[in-house]
Write an enzyme that holds these catalytic residues in place. Structure first.
Site, mmCIF file in Angstrom:
data_model
loop_
_atom_site.group_PDB
_atom_site.id
_atom_site.type_symbol
_atom_site.label_atom_id
_atom_site.label_comp_id
_atom_site.label_asym_id
_atom_site.label_seq_id
_atom_site.Cartn_x
_atom_site.Cartn_y
_atom_site.Cartn_z
ATOM 1 N N HIS A 81 0.847 -1.202 0.000
ATOM 2 C CA HIS A 81 0.000 0.000 0.000
ATOM 3 C C HIS A 81 0.881 1.249 0.000
ATOM 4 O O HIS A 81 0.664 2.199 0.751
ATOM 5 C CB HIS A 81 -0.950 -0.005 1.203
ATOM 6 C CG HIS A 81 -1.873 -1.182 1.229
ATOM 7 N ND1 HIS A 81 -3.064 -1.219 0.539
ATOM 8 C CD2 HIS A 81 -1.763 -2.379 1.850
ATOM 9 C CE1 HIS A 81 -3.661 -2.387 0.729
ATOM 10 N NE2 HIS A 81 -2.881 -3.114 1.522
ATOM 11 N N TYR A 349 3.763 -5.279 9.593
ATOM 12 C CA TYR A 349 3.658 -3.815 9.599
ATOM 13 C C TYR A 349 4.778 -3.214 10.444
ATOM 14 O O TYR A 349 5.359 -2.188 10.099
ATOM 15 C CB TYR A 349 2.314 -3.373 10.168
ATOM 16 C CG TYR A 349 1.118 -3.599 9.280
ATOM 17 C CD1 TYR A 349 1.204 -4.305 8.084
ATOM 18 C CD2 TYR A 349 -0.132 -3.110 9.636
ATOM 19 C CE1 TYR A 349 0.103 -4.526 7.286
ATOM 20 C CE2 TYR A 349 -1.249 -3.311 8.842
ATOM 21 C CZ TYR A 349 -1.126 -4.021 7.664
ATOM 22 O OH TYR A 349 -2.234 -4.225 6.878
#
Length: 376
Positions: A81, A349
């Site tokens: 992303h 993440y």
């Protein structure tokens, strides 16, 4: 030399010391040995968790490295992303969620500030926008008492695989061959055989109704969570943000590599955009551990409130760049489920965030005219 102020020990004192030394050996040594065994076991468990004792074990570092193999390395950007913009606004509770969750933002008349990020799936921040691109919306809710709720959602109905290993293999199988620009059919066939849940999930993903842009898309949590009420009762849920205005009909792609982001900025300059935050309530037998399986139609839906976004900024000037939208940052009243994808996402993440924080920050991949100005 400085003389010692202590007198020479007597024979009786020597005997007492010998006895104490003996007692220490007989009583403490086994205890110290036990402590040593415990510490060794803990160290072994930590090493195993980190993957040090099992080189073949899948780790978050390997997952992030696989993204870099797929998309190339783009210092300073997210590993997935990567192309996105910051948005901000407010969430206003409907009060309906208070029946199934004690989270403070679901109380009647609650209103909390929100910032977030619209993005495209993929690790190349300079990829051209396309109608088939998977779009995402990540949000940060600032609750009272310094609590936070972060969630990352996508405009697909299910996740393509049920676990981290499957996703790792999926990235390898779908990586375009440099010679053809398309995935290797043999690798894809082998992947589908090794992960039998994937064909049905991919059929749902590729067959979904495509929205025209970011503003009229529905974004889904994909993973299940548990809402916890005031009495401690847990209710399985998945949530979605659904546009208040009905989706627009499909349109031909506009020109420009950033046309989806340009359209979003234009819409936010004209008027705020609104979505309803809706929880779908699971029933006994609905899978909470497998995000490839959709829950049956007809499940009860609870409208938790309205999300209003009225400001857009590029990442260089907005609040979202130096934030990880970890799905396990949850407030009291929302808990994780038994879906192992959640912990895998959280760990990956963290690795991505740590890597890019040590890199030189590059200019935003998408620039917004007059960054930081209020939307009209």
């Amino acid at each position: 030399m400085v003389e010692s102020s202590n007198p020479e020990p007597t024979a009786r004192q020597d005997g007492s010391r010998y006895a104490l030394s003996n007692l220490f050996r007989t009583s403490m040594l086994p205890r110290l040995a036990l402590i040593g065994v415990v510490l060794l076991a803990l160290a072994g468990a930590f090493a195993a968790t980190a993957g040090w004792l099992s080189p073949q074990r899948l780790t978050p570092e390997k997952i992030v490295a696989r993204f870099e193999e797929y998309n190339g390395v783009h210092p300073g950007f997210r590993r997935n992303h990567a192309k996105g913009v910051c948005v901000s606004g407010v969430f206003e509770s409907s009060g309906e969620g208070a029946a199934i969750s004690r989270a403070s933002l679901f109380r009647p008349d609650a209103s909390v500030p929100v910032f977030g990020r619209f993005a495209l799936a993929g690790g190349n921040p300079f990829m051209a926008d396309s109608p088939a691109a998977v779009r995402s919306l990540a949000l940060n809710f600032a609750l009272p008492d310094r609590e936070l709720w972060r969630t990352g959602m996508n405009d697909i109905p299910v996740f393509p695989v049920k676990d981290a290993q499957g996703f790792y293999d999926f990235l390898a199988a779908t990586r375009p061959d440099p010679k053809t620009g398309k995935p290797d059919p043999a690798k894809m066939e082998a992947f589908l055989k090794a992960h039998p849940e994937a064909p049905a999930a991919l059929k749902l993903i590729t067959g979904r109704q495509m929205a025209e842009g970011f503003a009229d898309a529905t974004y889904n949590s994909l993973n299940a969570f548990e809402f916890v009420d005031a009495h401690g009762t847990e209710t399985p849920v998945r949530w979605s943000v659904m546009p208040v205005d009905p989706p627009k009909p499909d349109a031909a792609p506009e020109e420009g590599e950033n046309y989806l982001f340009d359209a979003l900025a234009g819409e936010l300059e004209s008027a705020p955009l609104r979505w309803r935050l809706v929880a779908t309530v699971g029933e006994p037998g609905d899978s909470t551990s497998d995000p490839t399986i959709p829950w049956p139609d007809g499940r009860r839906k609870v409208t938790l409130g309205t999300l209003t976004l009225d400001r857009v900024e590029d990442e260089e000037h907005g609040p979202c760049r130096d934030v990880t939208f970890d799905p396990l940052i949850l407030p009291d009243g929302i808990a994780s489920s038994d879906d192992q994808i959640l912990s895998a996402r959280s760990a990956a993440y963290a690795v991505s965030f740590r890597e890019r924080e040590g890199e030189t920050k590059e200019p935003s991949a998408v620039e917004i005219a007059n960054p930081g100005s209020d939307a009209k």
